[in-house]
Design a protein around this motif. Structure first.
Motif, PDB file in Angstrom:
ATOM      1  N   UNK A  59       0.799  -1.238   0.000  1.00 16.66           N
ATOM      2  CA  UNK A  59       0.000   0.000   0.000  1.00 16.66           C
ATOM      3  C   UNK A  59       0.830   1.286   0.000  1.00 16.66           C
ATOM      4  N   UNK A  60       1.833   1.418   0.863  1.00 13.66           N
ATOM      5  CA  UNK A  60       2.571   2.689   0.890  1.00 13.66           C
ATOM      6  C   UNK A  60       3.371   2.945  -0.393  1.00 13.66           C
ATOM      7  N   UNK A  61       3.642   1.909  -1.163  1.00 12.24           N
ATOM      8  CA  UNK A  61       4.414   2.079  -2.403  1.00 12.24           C
ATOM      9  C   UNK A  61       3.529   2.312  -3.620  1.00 12.24           C
ATOM     10  N   UNK A  62       2.240   2.139  -3.447  1.00  8.96           N
ATOM     11  CA  UNK A  62       1.331   2.278  -4.587  1.00  8.96           C
ATOM     12  C   UNK A  62       1.092   3.748  -4.885  1.00  8.96           C
ATOM     13  N   UNK A  63       1.457   4.133  -6.076  1.00  9.03           N
ATOM     14  CA  UNK A  63       1.309   5.537  -6.472  1.00  9.03           C
ATOM     15  C   UNK A  63      -0.090   5.819  -6.992  1.00  9.03           C
ATOM     16  N   UNK A  64      -0.702   4.826  -7.645  1.00  7.78           N
ATOM     17  CA  UNK A  64      -2.004   5.037  -8.268  1.00  7.78           C
ATOM     18  C   UNK A  64      -3.072   4.251  -7.533  1.00  7.78           C
ATOM     19  N   UNK A  65      -3.785   4.897  -6.677  1.00 11.32           N
ATOM     20  CA  UNK A  65      -4.851   4.209  -5.958  1.00 11.32           C
ATOM     21  C   UNK A  65      -6.110   4.092  -6.815  1.00 11.32           C
ATOM     22  N   UNK A  66      -6.119   4.685  -8.000  1.00 13.27           N
ATOM     23  CA  UNK A  66      -7.258   4.545  -8.901  1.00 13.27           C
ATOM     24  C   UNK A  66      -7.240   3.201  -9.612  1.00 13.27           C
ATOM     25  N   UNK A  67      -6.138   2.482  -9.562  1.00 14.73           N
ATOM     26  CA  UNK A  67      -6.019   1.183 -10.233  1.00 14.73           C
ATOM     27  C   UNK A  67      -5.947   0.038  -9.219  1.00 14.73           C
ATOM     28  N   UNK A  68      -6.452   0.244  -8.020  1.00 15.29           N
ATOM     29  CA  UNK A  68      -6.341  -0.776  -6.973  1.00 15.29           C
ATOM     30  C   UNK A  68      -7.110  -2.047  -7.294  1.00 15.29           C
ATOM     31  N   UNK A  69      -8.290  -1.931  -7.896  1.00 13.60           N
ATOM     32  CA  UNK A  69      -9.078  -3.127  -8.178  1.00 13.60           C
ATOM     33  C   UNK A  69      -8.330  -4.066  -9.112  1.00 13.60           C
ATOM     34  N   UNK A  70      -7.757  -3.525 -10.154  1.00 15.23           N
ATOM     35  CA  UNK A  70      -7.001  -4.351 -11.099  1.00 15.23           C
ATOM     36  C   UNK A  70      -5.788  -4.970 -10.415  1.00 15.23           C
ATOM     37  N   UNK A  71      -5.114  -4.201  -9.589  1.00 12.86           N
ATOM     38  CA  UNK A  71      -3.933  -4.698  -8.889  1.00 12.86           C
ATOM     39  C   UNK A  71      -4.317  -5.804  -7.899  1.00 12.86           C
ATOM     40  N   UNK A  72      -5.392  -5.603  -7.148  1.00 11.52           N
ATOM     41  CA  UNK A  72      -5.840  -6.600  -6.174  1.00 11.52           C
ATOM     42  C   UNK A  72      -6.283  -7.874  -6.885  1.00 11.52           C
ATOM     43  N   UNK A  73      -6.999  -7.730  -7.992  1.00  9.57           N
ATOM     44  CA  UNK A  73      -7.433  -8.888  -8.768  1.00  9.57           C
ATOM     45  C   UNK A  73      -6.220  -9.660  -9.295  1.00  9.57           C
ATOM     46  N   UNK A  74      -5.196  -8.927  -9.722  1.00 10.09           N
ATOM     47  CA  UNK A  74      -3.980  -9.568 -10.221  1.00 10.09           C
ATOM     48  C   UNK A  74      -3.285 -10.340  -9.092  1.00 10.09           C
ATOM     49  N   UNK A  75      -3.294  -9.803  -7.891  1.00  6.51           N
ATOM     50  CA  UNK A  75      -2.683 -10.498  -6.749  1.00  6.51           C
ATOM     51  C   UNK A  75      -3.443 -11.795  -6.464  1.00  6.51           C
ATOM     52  N   UNK A  76      -4.794 -11.742  -6.469  1.00  4.50           N
ATOM     53  CA  UNK A  76      -5.596 -12.947  -6.242  1.00  4.50           C
ATOM     54  C   UNK A  76      -5.276 -13.984  -7.305  1.00  4.50           C
ATOM     55  N   UNK A  77      -5.251 -13.543  -8.539  1.00 13.33           N
ATOM     56  CA  UNK A  77      -4.991 -14.441  -9.659  1.00 13.33           C
ATOM     57  C   UNK A  77      -3.608 -15.082  -9.558  1.00 13.33           C
ATOM     58  N   UNK A  78      -2.603 -14.286  -9.294  1.00 13.50           N
ATOM     59  CA  UNK A  78      -1.237 -14.828  -9.211  1.00 13.50           C
ATOM     60  C   UNK A  78      -1.059 -15.727  -7.993  1.00 13.50           C
ATOM     61  N   UNK A  79      -1.733 -15.405  -6.905  1.00 16.37           N
ATOM     62  CA  UNK A  79      -1.682 -16.267  -5.726  1.00 16.37           C
ATOM     63  C   UNK A  79      -2.316 -17.617  -6.044  1.00 16.37           C
ATOM     64  N   UNK A  80      -3.446 -17.591  -6.741  1.00 17.40           N
ATOM     65  CA  UNK A  80      -4.125 -18.823  -7.153  1.00 17.40           C
ATOM     66  C   UNK A  80      -3.223 -19.662  -8.068  1.00 17.40           C
ATOM     67  N   UNK A  81      -2.655 -19.029  -9.093  1.00 19.17           N
ATOM     68  CA  UNK A  81      -1.810 -19.765 -10.030  1.00 19.17           C
ATOM     69  C   UNK A  81      -0.559 -20.316  -9.347  1.00 19.17           C
ATOM     70  N   UNK A  82       0.047 -19.520  -8.471  1.00 18.89           N
ATOM     71  CA  UNK A  82       1.245 -19.982  -7.761  1.00 18.89           C
ATOM     72  C   UNK A  82       0.907 -21.154  -6.847  1.00 18.89           C
ATOM     73  N   UNK A  83      -0.245 -21.082  -6.192  1.00 20.85           N
ATOM     74  CA  UNK A  83      -0.649 -22.161  -5.302  1.00 20.85           C
ATOM     75  C   UNK A  83      -0.882 -23.449  -6.091  1.00 20.85           C
ATOM     76  N   UNK A  84      -1.438 -23.326  -7.282  1.00 22.49           N
ATOM     77  CA  UNK A  84      -1.658 -24.519  -8.107  1.00 22.49           C
ATOM     78  C   UNK A  84      -0.353 -25.106  -8.607  1.00 22.49           C
TER      79      UNK A  84
END
Length: 181
Positions: A59-84
């Motif tokens: 959070x403190x490093x994120x410059x664009x808080x207008x793109x948080x949804x896309x970033x959060x979705x990408x984290x969920x997706x990458x966590x899912x793929x890494x776990x698989x």
């Protein structure tokens, strides 16, 4: 202006309020996306929690808080793929013993059909279909979230939809997977 450095243990960070608001607004949506990816509410909760923890730490490093949804979705997706990718190396043993907590309310037959069909897909195909048709992302947005080319998204979507058609037969036309951008 307050410093955006890490707080000392026991202190609240200057961005806690911002993050708490975001968490309250988007946690349910992230859990739903995770559920569509993995097909299990308990695992979806774990994926969403892991993603939100990673988001909080970044959070403190994120410059664009207008793109948080896309970033959060990408984290969920990458966590899912890494776990698989790691799942074949897990030391957990599956048992046929019932879970300690009751299952969530019964899903409709339609929901069960969708979950069974999605579970039959490879993780990457499932991710493409969830992002394209349930999250309604464009081919370009899906490619950016997955870190791949648009051609890969198109081919994975085509293969995934073909598998769904084969598995669901006449039920396929009733699915909300037509369209997208």
């Amino acid at each position: 202006m307050p410093s955006r450095s890490r707080p000392v243990s026991g202190q609240n960070s200057p961005w806690d309020g911002e993050f708490a608001r975001y968490f309250g607004e988007r946690a349910h949506s992230l859990r739903s996306t995770a559920y569509l990816l993995c097909g299990d509410w308990h695992r979806a909760e774990d994926l969403a929690q892991a993603a939100l923890l990673k988001l909080y730490l970044a959070w403190p490093r994120l410059a664009r808080h207008d793109a948080l949804d896309a970033y959060a979705r990408k984290i969920v997706l990458r966590t899912f793929l890494a776990e698989n990718r790691r799942s074949r190396w897990k030391r957990e043993r599956l048992t046929d013993a019932p879970p300690d907590v009751p299952a969530p309310a019964a899903e409709t037959e339609h929901d069960q059909l969708i979950q069974q069909a999605l579970a039959a897909l490879a993780p990457r195909q499932r991710a493409v279909l969830v992002l394209r048709y349930f999250e309604d992302l464009s081919v370009e947005e899906t490619a950016a979230a997955l870190g791949c080319r648009t051609g890969t998204v198109k081919s994975q979507a085509a293969r995934g939809l073909a598998t769904l058609r084969a598995r669901l037969g006449p039920h396929f036309e009733a699915l909300p997977v037509h369209g997208g951008r």
